[in-house]
Write a protein that holds these residues in place. Structure first.
Motif, short mmCIF file in Angstrom:
data_model
loop_
_atom_site.label_atom_id
_atom_site.label_comp_id
_atom_site.label_asym_id
_atom_site.label_seq_id
_atom_site.Cartn_x
_atom_site.Cartn_y
_atom_site.Cartn_z
N PHE B 159 0.83 -1.20 0.00
CA PHE B 159 0.00 0.00 0.00
C PHE B 159 0.87 1.26 0.00
O PHE B 159 0.67 2.19 -0.80
CB PHE B 159 -0.89 -0.09 1.24
N LEU B 160 1.89 1.25 0.87
CA LEU B 160 2.77 2.42 0.98
C LEU B 160 3.57 2.63 -0.30
O LEU B 160 3.73 3.76 -0.77
CB LEU B 160 3.74 2.24 2.13
N PHE B 161 4.06 1.55 -0.87
CA PHE B 161 4.84 1.68 -2.10
C PHE B 161 3.95 2.24 -3.21
O PHE B 161 4.38 3.10 -3.99
CB PHE B 161 5.43 0.33 -2.50
N GLY B 162 2.71 1.78 -3.24
CA GLY B 162 1.76 2.31 -4.21
C GLY B 162 1.54 3.79 -4.01
O GLY B 162 1.55 4.58 -4.97
N ILE B 163 1.34 4.20 -2.75
CA ILE B 163 1.14 5.62 -2.46
C ILE B 163 2.35 6.42 -2.92
O ILE B 163 2.22 7.48 -3.55
CB ILE B 163 0.91 5.86 -0.95
N ALA B 164 3.57 5.89 -2.65
CA ALA B 164 4.79 6.61 -3.04
C ALA B 164 4.83 6.80 -4.55
O ALA B 164 5.16 7.90 -5.04
CB ALA B 164 6.01 5.85 -2.55
N LEU B 165 4.47 5.76 -5.30
CA LEU B 165 4.51 5.89 -6.76
C LEU B 165 3.48 6.90 -7.26
O LEU B 165 3.78 7.74 -8.12
CB LEU B 165 4.27 4.52 -7.41
N VAL B 166 2.27 6.83 -6.70
CA VAL B 166 1.24 7.78 -7.14
C VAL B 166 1.64 9.20 -6.77
O VAL B 166 1.46 10.14 -7.55
CB VAL B 166 -0.13 7.40 -6.53
N TYR B 167 2.22 9.33 -5.57
CA TYR B 167 2.67 10.65 -5.14
C TYR B 167 3.77 11.17 -6.07
O TYR B 167 3.80 12.34 -6.43
CB TYR B 167 3.19 10.59 -3.70
N GLY B 168 4.65 10.28 -6.48
CA GLY B 168 5.73 10.69 -7.37
C GLY B 168 5.21 11.25 -8.68
O GLY B 168 5.78 12.20 -9.22
N ALA B 169 4.11 10.69 -9.16
CA ALA B 169 3.58 11.18 -10.42
C ALA B 169 2.72 12.42 -10.24
O ALA B 169 2.81 13.37 -11.01
CB ALA B 169 2.78 10.07 -11.09
N SER B 170 1.89 12.43 -9.18
CA SER B 170 0.88 13.49 -9.11
C SER B 170 1.26 14.58 -8.12
O SER B 170 0.61 15.63 -8.10
CB SER B 170 -0.46 12.88 -8.70
N ALA B 171 2.28 14.37 -7.28
CA ALA B 171 2.73 15.35 -6.30
C ALA B 171 1.66 15.75 -5.30
O ALA B 171 1.66 16.87 -4.80
CB ALA B 171 3.30 16.59 -6.98
N THR B 172 0.73 14.87 -5.00
CA THR B 172 -0.27 15.20 -3.99
C THR B 172 -0.79 13.92 -3.34
O THR B 172 -0.73 12.84 -3.94
CB THR B 172 -1.44 15.98 -4.60
N PHE B 173 -1.30 14.07 -2.10
CA PHE B 173 -1.93 12.94 -1.42
C PHE B 173 -3.45 13.11 -1.40
O PHE B 173 -4.16 12.23 -0.96
CB PHE B 173 -1.44 12.82 0.02
N TYR B 174 -3.95 14.28 -1.84
CA TYR B 174 -5.38 14.54 -1.76
C TYR B 174 -6.11 13.80 -2.87
O TYR B 174 -5.76 13.94 -4.05
CB TYR B 174 -5.67 16.03 -1.88
N LEU B 175 -7.12 13.02 -2.49
CA LEU B 175 -7.81 12.21 -3.50
C LEU B 175 -8.48 13.04 -4.59
O LEU B 175 -8.36 12.70 -5.77
CB LEU B 175 -8.82 11.28 -2.82
#
Lengths: 109, 457
Positions: B159-175
């Motif tokens: 889950f965390l690795f997934g979040i890190a990858l999505v964050y890397g692309a989108s630069a945000t944690f807000y859904l």
């Protein structure tokens, strides 16, 4: 903060991604194939830390602090989790005098 | 928000009350506290209050799920009065840990930021790892606890690795911002984002025990103390699916094609594996673990048929399922006591002879889980099928209906045992309070099925 951020950016982003993926895979293989419970716990930590590294790298490349704040949350949660995990291991050790993962086979269908 | 703070404080108060060594006051305090939490949550209805820079949003969706989880926890605690009276040590901790897990569940229904989702999942999981190992001297409980811990952390790492990858692309944690980011690709996501999203979904799917990420659940359900199993099968499941739905709805809709395919495969596999593996179970707790997996399949079906009413159907299904499952576990504990700790299905033999009324209500609850009218379980399944067929998913709906028919078989296996004669004559002791809970839940299941087909959201 500025200097750290620029120090991180000396290495290209691709290398960070490669390193994190490598760490994550090593951790994954360790969790799947190691037989010693303590080693399995260490591999789990490795998986968490690969995500931490990736978040930190991305965070300084995006110049957005949110990623690094998240790393602190992950570290706290990982510490809590490992505390619980080790206490479970101690509890098991008291009952069976071993930390071999192959002993965990009483419950199966 | 006040509900969230109040449950945290309630947990700490219960821990301190444990110092007084007075077990009798714990349960009343916990139940009163939960009733206050219920009122506090209901006060926020319709306000859409936002906290922590919009990281948490208490909208009607989250309040409805929170209220349903509080009600189920109250039922579990009402039974706990009797159950924990027999335990010697650490009763306060058991209550406190369940309350802390409930706090995590509240976060999971109200996040709008991936950080809060992560924290919610962990606050829910860490107390459960401890609760699953509640019987310290029993190696089965240790094993359940360790398996749950290891696979739970494993899922968290994904889950965390997934979040890190999505964050890397989108630069945000807000859904909502992630949703805007994903929309600009029109379905052709870059591989990094795709892998990230897949990892996030795998992490959440592990937590709700959807096949093929379900291996841990039968073992953990069997090894954990039974009341904890009841908690895991109901409250944790509800929280997990609420989080899953919220994640998909706020961040990922319209679903990218590979992700949608993966989710449909999970749905089909849950229905298939859950129902077929349940057929050959002889242990009650394992049977209910597989039945929970099968029900996950139906819930996934409702979740993936994206429509405005999905949330309401999801709430109805999870609530009705929990309302039938908790009293069945209570009956199981009582019957297990009378038969020296055996856990097979055969211990239900002769229940009708000994306690006719309890037997009748057990039957009603099982019938509800099997999905036969006029119970609420039928209405829940019916609404899921109506929803998925109206959205055009005909093939999987027919498959699900067939699997629902398979499900009837193993629930009626238990019903058959209840009405067979038996030669062992241990009396089953049911206190007035416990009988009251079982009968009330049975009546509630029928009333919900006949009169209330929709819960407000």
């Amino acid at each position: 903060m500025k200097e750290i951020s620029s120090a991180i950016q000396i290495i290209p982003l691709d290398s960070y991604i490669m390193l994190s993926v490598a760490l994550f895979s090593i951790g994954l293989m360790g969790v799947l194939f190691r037989r010693n419970i303590i080693a399995v716990l260490m591999c789990l930590e490795l998986m968490f830390n690969s995500a931490n590294l990736l978040l930190t790298a991305f965070s300084s490349y995006h110049s957005d602090p949110a990623g690094q704040v998240f790393v602190f949350f992950i570290m706290i949660v990982a510490a809590a989790e490992v505390a619980v995990g080790l206490s479970i291991v101690v509890m098991m050790k008291r009952n069976v005098e071993s930390v071999d993962i192959n002993l965990l086979n009483r419950l199966k269908w | 928000m006040s509900a969230l703070i109040f449950t945290t404080v309630l947990g700490i108060i219960l821990l301190y009350l444990g110092l007084t060594k007075n077990k009798t006051i714990l349960s009343p305090v916990a139940i009163t506290g939960l009733l206050i939490t219920l009122i506090l949550s209901l006060k926020d209805w319709g306000l859409d209050s936002k906290y922590f820079h919009d990281m948490i949003i208490f909208d009607n969706f989250s309040i409805a799920f929170n209220v349903s989880m509080i009600i189920i926890t109250i039922i579990i605690f009402l039974f706990g009065i009797d159950y924990y009276q027999r335990m010697e040590l650490h009763v306060a901790e058991q209550y406190a840990l369940m309350i802390f897990a409930l706090t995590g569940a509240f976060l999971m229904t109200s996040f709008s930021n991936l950080i809060m989702l992560f924290l919610g999942i962990e606050i829910l999981s860490i107390p459960l790892y401890i609760l699953a190992g509640g019987k310290k001297a029993s190696f089965r409980s240790n094993e359940a606890s360790f398996k749950y811990f290891m696979l739970g952390s494993f899922a968290t790492a994904f889950f965390l690795f997934g979040i890190a990858l999505v964050y890397g692309a989108s630069a945000t944690f807000y859904l909502p911002e992630i949703k805007i980011y994903l929309a600009q690709f029109h379905g052709n996501l870059p591989p990094m984002v795709m892998i990230g999203l897949l990892f996030i979904v795998i992490g959440v799917a592990f937590k709700v025990a959807v096949a093929p990420f379900h291996f841990w659940s039968p073992d953990v359900y069997e090894g954990a103390p039974t009341l904890v199993t009841a908690f895991m099968a109901t409250v944790v499941k509800t929280a997990g699916f609420a989080a899953f739905y919220r994640l998909l709805c706020m961040g990922l809709l319209p679903l990218p094609v590979p992700l949608e395919k993966a989710l449909w495969v999970m749905t089909g596999l849950s229905l298939l594996i859950g129902n077929l593996a349940a057929l050959r179970q002889t242990n009650f707790k394992r049977l209910f673990a597989y039945s929970a997996i099968a029900h996950s399949g139906f819930i996934m079906l409702a979740m993936l048929s994206q429509h405005d009413t999905s949330a309401s159907v999801l709430l109805y299904y999870t609530f009705v399922y929990s309302l039938a499952t908790v009293p069945l576990f209570i009956i199981f504990i009582l019957v297990k006591r009378a038969s020296n700790g055996l856990e097979t299905l055969y211990i239900f033999q002769g229940l009708y002879k000994k306690k006719p009324w309890i037997a009748v209500f057990t039957t009603i609850l099982l019938v509800s889980l099997a999905g036969i009218p006029p119970t609420a379980g039928f209405m829940a399944k019916y609404q899921v099928f109506v929803l998925s067929i109206s959205q055009g998913y005909l093939a999987i709906s027919i498959f699900a209906i067939l699997m629902a028919v398979v499900g009837v078989y193993y629930y009626f296996f238990v019903v058959r045992e209840i009405y067979t004669e038996s030669d062992h004559l241990h009396p089953i002791v049911v206190s007035k309070l416990n009988a009251g809970i079982i009968i009330l839940c049975g009546i509630a299941v029928v009333v919900l099925g006949i009169f209330v087909w929709k819960l407000p959201i």
